[in-house]
Design an enzyme around this catalytic site. Structure first.
Site, PDB file in Angstrom:
ATOM      1  CD  GLU A   1      -1.015  -6.849  -7.272  1.00 57.22           C
ATOM      2  OE1 GLU A   1      -1.938  -6.042  -7.181  1.00 57.22           O
ATOM      3  OE2 GLU A   1      -0.462  -7.148  -8.342  1.00 57.22           O
TER       4      GLU A   1
ATOM      5  CG  HIS B   1      -9.040  -0.985 -10.160  1.00 51.10           C
ATOM      6  ND1 HIS B   1      -9.169  -2.340 -10.047  1.00 51.10           N
ATOM      7  CD2 HIS B   1      -7.756  -0.680  -9.827  1.00 51.10           C
ATOM      8  CE1 HIS B   1      -8.010  -2.851  -9.672  1.00 51.10           C
ATOM      9  NE2 HIS B   1      -7.127  -1.876  -9.540  1.00 51.10           N
TER      10      HIS B   1
ATOM     11  NE  ARG C   1      -9.397  -4.349  -6.056  1.00 51.92           N
ATOM     12  CZ  ARG C   1      -8.213  -3.924  -6.464  1.00 51.92           C
ATOM     13  NH1 ARG C   1      -7.269  -4.793  -6.803  1.00 51.92           N
ATOM     14  NH2 ARG C   1      -7.932  -2.646  -6.525  1.00 51.92           N
TER      15      ARG C   1
ATOM     16  NE  ARG D   1      -4.097   1.270  -8.969  1.00 48.67           N
ATOM     17  CZ  ARG D   1      -4.165   1.743  -7.723  1.00 48.67           C
ATOM     18  NH1 ARG D   1      -4.030   3.025  -7.496  1.00 48.67           N
ATOM     19  NH2 ARG D   1      -4.376   0.924  -6.711  1.00 48.67           N
TER      20      ARG D   1
ATOM     21  CG  ASN E   1      -6.109  -2.147  -3.050  1.00 52.73           C
ATOM     22  OD1 ASN E   1      -6.200  -1.848  -1.866  1.00 52.73           O
ATOM     23  ND2 ASN E   1      -5.728  -1.292  -3.980  1.00 52.73           N
ATOM     24  CG  ASP E   2      -5.551  -7.285  -6.739  1.00 55.33           C
ATOM     25  OD1 ASP E   2      -6.756  -7.543  -6.882  1.00 55.33           O
ATOM     26  OD2 ASP E   2      -4.929  -6.526  -7.512  1.00 55.33           O
TER      27      ASP E   2
ATOM     28  CB  CYS F   1       1.476   0.539  -3.533  1.00 52.05           C
ATOM     29  SG  CYS F   1       1.303  -1.036  -4.411  1.00 52.05           S
TER      30      CYS F   1
HETATM   31  C1  PEP Z   1      -3.363  -3.587  -5.028  1.00 44.37           C
HETATM   32  O1  PEP Z   1      -3.849  -4.635  -5.487  1.00 44.37           O
HETATM   33  O2  PEP Z   1      -3.318  -3.344  -3.811  1.00 44.37           O
HETATM   34  C2  PEP Z   1      -2.823  -2.564  -5.932  1.00 44.37           C
HETATM   35  C3  PEP Z   1      -2.183  -1.524  -5.467  1.00 44.37           C
HETATM   36  O3  PEP Z   1      -3.082  -2.718  -7.270  1.00 44.37           O
HETATM   37  P1  PEP Z   1      -4.498  -2.372  -7.905  1.00 44.37           P
HETATM   38  O4  PEP Z   1      -5.345  -1.708  -6.855  1.00 44.37           O
HETATM   39  O5  PEP Z   1      -4.287  -1.488  -9.060  1.00 44.37           O
HETATM   40  O6  PEP Z   1      -5.033  -3.718  -8.284  1.00 44.37           O
HETATM   41 MG    MG Z   2      -3.579  -5.060  -7.562  1.00 43.97          MG
END
Ligand code: PEP
Ligand code: MG
Length: 588
Positions: A455, A212, A489, A319, A478-479, A526
């Site tokens: 996710e 993040h 990550r 977010r 991402n998750d 996203c």
């Molecule tokens: C994701 O996990 O792809 C996502 C958009 O949420 P975050 O990056 O805030 O965990």
């Molecule tokens: Mg996420």
């Protein structure tokens, strides 16, 4: 001597400037430039802070001298002497003056900068006793900072140093040069406060590409590198450095030839950006006439302005957790949240805003203190919807605030990290309950579309259940990558294994898009994959028509959309996902 440090590329572009080393623990002090006329007043603030701490130590010494030897051990007396000595140290005093006078740093910034300079010298000492005095120095500075907080002057808005030309940089060495921030680690909340800061680039020792901290750095739209391991140890305060955000490299003390080469690259990048801005008002339609929705990811309501400016047709991911972070546990109440969501909705001028309920946990702690929590494996712990369901009163407060904001424009409500049918049931009943509470209070609220994030692989494997309850799905790659591949990550040590093009990841993404399309339900991506222009064609070929990303990435992705023909991409995308090595088919 020139040397380079390899890290992970996070945000594109080249930054050239002087290094500002910031200790992770002190990243939260204000960093801004003062007016030349305020130099004396700023030096006085530090002096007053220092004198107050000296007085405090004198008082302590006095009370210690009245104690018996049992209550006042020799170590305590010696410690106070050391602290006094450090406070009077000429290097601290003159160094702080230097940063304020010659660089126009505000007092807190000057103090922490000089702390880093001296701390480095302590680190290099051979004598262990002297080396350990670094901790004393840190304590002393911490006390001055604390004192100054109580009597701090109002912070003036930061001024951005004007970007110098290459020639200027080689000739000029005074106040007005770009600065790049180098830190061991920065929390996402610390990174966020650098949003309108003086820095032209960032490097951190730790972090993966989709940590993040990296995500916020990317949203700042300035060159950034993470996972550069020992960068903060190798660079000295004030060194000249180049940050190459495309290659993920930091070059320290560059020669004139290297500077000239990167100066050229920097200008090329600027020209490319200027060229792309011409696409701002062009609708995102493929060559075969498919309309594509390019949405923005935002962290704060004020980011809506940047989203509009970049040509986003809505917010695909707000977010909301950034409203909850860094508040030492005091969470925003319903009114504060309602006002924040309403600002975002109104800032988008009638375009849809997808507000995700709070996703606290893992590498997004509420506060620094929470970071040292007891969870052994925070990414698998009490995070996102699990955290919300664990505290229904807090969750209901947020739900009411979002529902109320929906009276002012189109709002979609998005739930992160669902995996269980029971979580879906609890969430939906709490949403109903929040509506009932507002009805009882006679408070107006608006309709929302309900969405779930995909996710966790478990969620991607039970799409039918999700689609029974939700109006749309949003794929958080991402998750999804982190949990499918069991790769943290945020951990640079395994960053080489974090692969958006792993066949298993692509299979889950493809199936989610296909199922939503088959059922006529909305689906978007996203995660960071949506903003990476090298993946645009693949996602279009898989049937995706809605992408949400940092505003800074929208134009590059739009360019790809405009050049694409989805009828041709479709069979190719199937070949990519069926391959054992999708990356090679993609690049062929
Ligand atoms: C994701 O996990 O792809 C996502 C958009 O949420 P975050 O990056 O805030 O965990
Ligand atoms: Mg996420």
């Amino acid at each position: 001597m020139t040397f380079s440090v390899q890290g992970l590329p996070v945000a594109r572009g080249i930054a050239i400037g002087r290094a500002v080393l910031v200790a992770s623990s002190r990243a939260d002090v204000a960093h801004y430039f003062i007016e030349p006329a305020n130099v004396d007043a700023e030096i006085e603030r530090v002096r007053a802070g220092r004198n107050a701490v000296v007085d405090e130590i004198h008082r302590l010494q006095q009370s210690v001298s009245q104690m018996g030897p049992k209550d006042a051990p020799h170590e305590l007396t010696a410690l106070l002497d050391v602290h006094l000595m450090l406070l009077q140290d000429e290097m601290l005093v003159s160094g702080v003056k230097h940063w304020i006078t010659n660089r126009l740093y505000n007092a807190e910034w000057a103090l922490t900068t000089q702390l880093e300079v001296i701390a480095r010298q302590f680190d290099e000492m051979e004598d262990e006793y002297l080396r350990e005095r670094k901790a004393d120095l840190e304590q002393v500075v911490e006390r001055i900072l604390r004192y100054m907080k109580g009597v701090a002057l109002p912070i003036t808005p930061p001024t951005t140093p004007h970007r110098k030309t290459q020639q200027d940089l080689l000739l000029d060495d005074t106040v007005d040069v770009p600065l790049v921030l180098i830190a061991h680690d920065l929390s996402p909340a610390d990174m966020l406060q650098f949003k309108q800061s003086v820095f032209a680039g960032f490097v951190t020792d730790v972090g993966g590409k989709t940590s993040h901290t990296a995500i916020v750095a990317r949203s700042l739209d300035i060159p950034a590198v993470v996972g550069a391991r020992s960068a903060s140890q190798l660079v000295r305060q004030d060194d000249w450095v180049i940050i190459d955000g495309d290659a993920g490299v930091m070059i320290v003390d560059p020669s004139a030839i290297i500077l000239a080469e990167y100066g050229f690259k920097q200008r090329q990048g600027q020209l490319e950006r200027e060229r792309l801005t011409r696409l701002r008002h062009t609708p995102a339609i493929t060559m075969d006439g498919q309309k594509v929705e390019l949405l923005a990811n935002i962290e704060m309501p004020e980011d809506a302005a940047g989203a509009i400016k970049a040509g986003a047709v809505g917010v695909g991911l707000f977010r909301s957790e950034f409203l909850f972070m860094g508040r030492t546990g005091k969470l925003p109440d319903e009114e504060e949240q309602y006002q924040a969501y309403r600002r975002a909705v109104e800032g988008m001028r009638g375009l849809p805003v997808t507000i995700r309920t709070v996703d606290i946990g893992a590498d997004k702690p509420l506060d620094k203190s929470q970071k040292d929590g007891t969870s052994l494996n925070p990414a698998l712990g009490l995070r996102a919807i699990r955290w919300s369901l664990n505290d229904p009163a807090m969750f209901l407060t947020q739900l009411r605030a979002i529902l109320r904001a929906a009276a002012h424009g189109q709002v979609n409500l998005l739930i992160p990290m669902l995996a269980h049918a029971s979580e879906i049931r609890q969430t939906l009943s709490l949403i109903d309950f929040a509506r009932a509470e507002l009805d009882n209070r006679g408070v107006p609220y608006g309709p929302v579309k309900l969405g779930a994030m995909i996710e966790i692989p478990a969620a991607a494997l039970m799409l039918k259940l999700f689609l029974k309850h939700f109006d749309f799905l949003s794929i958080g790659t991402n998750d999804l990558i982190q949990y499918t591949l069991a790769i943290d990550r945020a951990d640079e040590a395994v960053a080489h294994l974090y692969d958006p093009l792993h066949p298993a990841v692509l299979r889950l993404v493809a199936d989610t898009i296909a199922e939503c399309n088959a059922q006529g339900k909305g689906v978007s991506v996203c995660g960071e994959m949506a903003g990476d222009a090298s993946h645009t064609r693949l996602l279009l070929g898989l049937g995706l028509r809605s992408f949400s990303m940092h505003p800074a990435q929208i134009l590059a992705v739009k360019q790809e959309v405009l050049r694409s023909d989805t009828s041709r991409l479709q069979p190719w995308a199937q070949r990519v996902i069926e391959s054992d090595d999708p990356a090679s088919v993609l690049s062929a």
